[in-house]
Design a protein around this motif. Structure first.
Motif, PDB file in Angstrom:
ATOM      1  N   CYS A 186       0.841  -1.192   0.000  1.00 46.02           N
ATOM      2  CA  CYS A 186       0.000   0.000   0.000  1.00 46.02           C
ATOM      3  C   CYS A 186       0.875   1.240   0.000  1.00 46.02           C
ATOM      4  N   THR A 193      -2.256   4.858   7.987  1.00 41.81           N
ATOM      5  CA  THR A 193      -1.270   3.794   8.167  1.00 41.81           C
ATOM      6  C   THR A 193      -0.774   3.732   9.610  1.00 41.81           C
ATOM      7  N   GLU A 200      -6.598  -7.417  -0.404  1.00 44.06           N
ATOM      8  CA  GLU A 200      -5.275  -7.783  -0.920  1.00 44.06           C
ATOM      9  C   GLU A 200      -4.677  -8.927  -0.107  1.00 44.06           C
ATOM     10  N   ASN A 248      -8.065  -1.282   1.913  1.00 42.71           N
ATOM     11  CA  ASN A 248      -7.792  -2.182   0.780  1.00 42.71           C
ATOM     12  C   ASN A 248      -7.033  -3.418   1.232  1.00 42.71           C
ATOM     13  N   GLY A 249      -6.622  -3.393   2.490  1.00 40.06           N
ATOM     14  CA  GLY A 249      -5.743  -4.436   3.000  1.00 40.06           C
ATOM     15  C   GLY A 249      -6.393  -5.798   3.112  1.00 40.06           C
ATOM     16  N   MET A 252       0.217  -4.344   3.760  1.00 41.82           N
ATOM     17  CA  MET A 252      -0.822  -3.317   3.673  1.00 41.82           C
ATOM     18  C   MET A 252      -0.958  -2.601   5.012  1.00 41.82           C
ATOM     19  N   THR A 279       0.684   3.926   1.543  1.00 41.08           N
ATOM     20  CA  THR A 279       0.601   4.596   2.865  1.00 41.08           C
ATOM     21  C   THR A 279      -0.184   5.903   2.770  1.00 41.08           C
ATOM     22  N   CYS A 280      -0.841   6.215   3.881  1.00 41.51           N
ATOM     23  CA  CYS A 280      -1.611   7.461   3.974  1.00 41.51           C
ATOM     24  C   CYS A 280      -1.800   7.771   5.457  1.00 41.51           C
TER      25      CYS A 280
END
Ligand code: SF4
Length: 351
Positions: free
Chosen positions: A260, A266, A302, A298-299, A293, A262-263
Motif C-alpha cells: 500500500c 497507516t 489484498e 484495501n488491505g 498493507m 501509505t496514507c
C-alpha cells in the motif's frame, strides 16, 4: 512468430519465454572479478550474460570464463572484426556486432562463416549513438527508419552469406524512437528481437525509462529477449527486467510485492517492513505474492488474495497465508521475522 536461435542452449525467439540478459561492467580480462560478477548475475536470474571485448586479452579471457561459469556468454564486439573471430575461437556462445562500426562486408561475412561453423548466433545491435552516417536523416538526425535500415543492411549481408542465426536489436535512449523503430523492425522479418532502452540512466530513471519502452513493446507482442541498461551494479538490471516481465504477467521469478502507498490511516512502518521482508526473501526463486498493507481499507482484500500478507493495525499486524489469518495480532517489531519465517517454512527452508 519469430524464428528460434540458440545461445549456448538458451532458446531465444519462437515463442519461448522472454530471456533476461545483462552485461558485466568489470574489465573482461580480469577473469576473477568477471567470474564473480557473472555468478552474481546468474544467481539473480540472468540467463545470458554479455561481456565487453575491447581487445585481445578480453577475447582470450572468454576461454577461461567459459570454464568457470555455466551461463551462456555473449561477446560484445566493436570496430575490430578479428576480436569476433578470437571470441569465437575462445568458445563464446553468441556475438553482438555493431553495424555502425564494423562496416566492411568482407569482414562481416568472415565472422558469419566462423560463427556458422560453430553454431553461434549473432545479434545485430544497432545503437542510436553509433549508427552509421549513411543511415542518418538529411540534417544528421537519427530516425526510426534509419535505425531499421542500418540493422537490415547487416542482416541482409549475413543472410546472403547463408547465415540465419540472427537476433536484431535497435536501441536508443529516446523511448518513443526506440518503440517506433522496433515496431517497424518487427514488420520486416521474423528475426528474434532483443529489446532495450540504451543509456537509460542510473537505477531510478533508467528503470522507469526501460519499463516504459520495453513494456510497451512486450505488451504488443514484440521482443524475445531483453536487457535493462542501468549505470551501476548490473544485478539491478536483472531485478528490473524481472519486475517488467512480472508486471506484464509474462514471467515470474521470486516474490512479487503488493504494497500500500501509505496514507494518514497507516499504523505500521510499511516501507521499512517491506524493505526488510524483501531482503529476507531475496534469494527465493519461487513465484509468490506477498502483500504488505497499512490498514483494512484495501488491505483485507489484498491480504486474502495474496499468498502471504501483513495487514497492518496500530502498532501491530495480522499475518495471512493463502487468504487465511494465521496470526491475528503480531507486534510490529516481530512482523518481519514472523512473515519471513512463515514463507520460508512453506518453501522448505528455515529462517
Ligand atoms: S491500505 Fe489503508 S493505509 Fe494503505 S493507503 Fe490504503 S487506506 Fe491508506
Amino acid at each position: 512468430m519469430t524464428r528460434t536461435v540458440s545461445a549456448g542452449g538458451v532458446a531465444i525467439g519462437g515463442g519461448n519465454p522472454v530471456v533476461v540478459q545483462s552485461m558485466t561492467n568489470t574489465p573482461t580480462a580480469d577473469v576473477r572479478a568477471t567470474v564473480e560478477q557473472v555468478r552474481r548475475l546468474q544467481a539473480s536470474g540472468c540467463e545470458v550474460v554479455r561481456v565487453a571485448v575491447p581487445d585481445r586479452p578480453a577475447a582470450e579471457a572468454i576461454r577461461e570464463l567459459k570454464r568457470e561459469v555455466t551461463v551462456p556468454l555473449v561477446a560484445d564486439i566493436h570496430y575490430d572484426h578479428r576480436l569476433a573471430l578470437a571470441a569465437l575461437a575462445a568458445g563464446v556462445d553468441k556475438l553482438r556486432l555493431n553495424p555502425g562500426n564494423i562496416r566492411d562486408p568482407e569482414k562481416i561475412v568472415a565472422i558469419a562463416r566462423a560463427a556458422g561453423e560453430r553454431g553461434v548466433p549473432i545479434r545485430v545491435g544497432v545503437n542510436a549513438g553509433s549508427v552509421d552516417r549513411r543511415f542518418l536523416g538529411p540534417r544528421g538526425e537519427v530516425t526510426a527508419e534509419g535505425l531499421v535500415d542500418a540493422a537490415l543492411w547487416e542482416v541482409e549481408l549475413l543472410e546472403r552469406a547463408g547465415f540465419r542465426e540472427v537476433v536484431v536489436a535497435i536501441k536508443a535512449h529516446d523511448v518513443p524512437l526506440t518503440v517506433e523503430a522496433n515496431r517497424l523492425l518487427r514488420r520486416e522479418g521474423d528475426w528474434p528481437v532483443h529489446l532495450g532502452v540504451t543509456e537509460a540512466g542510473t537505477e531510478w530513471e533508467g528503470a522507469i525509462r526501460s519499463a516504459v519502452g520495453i513494456g510497451i513493446l512486450l505488451a504488443e507482442g514484440i521482443g524475445d529477449t531483453l536487457r535493462v541498461s542501468l549505470a551501476g551494479d548490473p544485478v539491478r538490471e536483472v531485478e528490473a527486467a524481472w519486475e517488467i516481465l512480472a508486471a506484464l504477467g509474462l514471467r515470474r521469478r521470486g516474490p512479487s510485492y503488493v504494497v500500500c502507498p501509505t496514507c494518514g490511516r497507516t499504523g505500521i512502518d510499511v516501507p521499512g517492513i517491506t524493505r526488510a521482508v524483501r531482503a529476507g526473501l531475496a534469494h527465493l526463486v519461487q513465484p509468490l505474492t506477498v502483500a504488505i498493507m497499512g490498514c483494512p481499507v484495501n488491505g483485507v482484500g489484498e491480504a486474502e488474495r495474496a499468498d502471504f500478507a501483513i495487514l497492518g493495525g496500530k502498532g501491530f499486524g495480522t499475518l495471512y497465508a493463502h487468504g487465511q489469518v494465521v496470526q491475528p495480532k503480531v507486534p510490529e517489531e516481530r512482523l518481519v521475522a514472523e512473515l519471513v519465517a512463515l514463507v520460508l517454512q512453506e518453501v522448505g527452508e528455515h529462517a
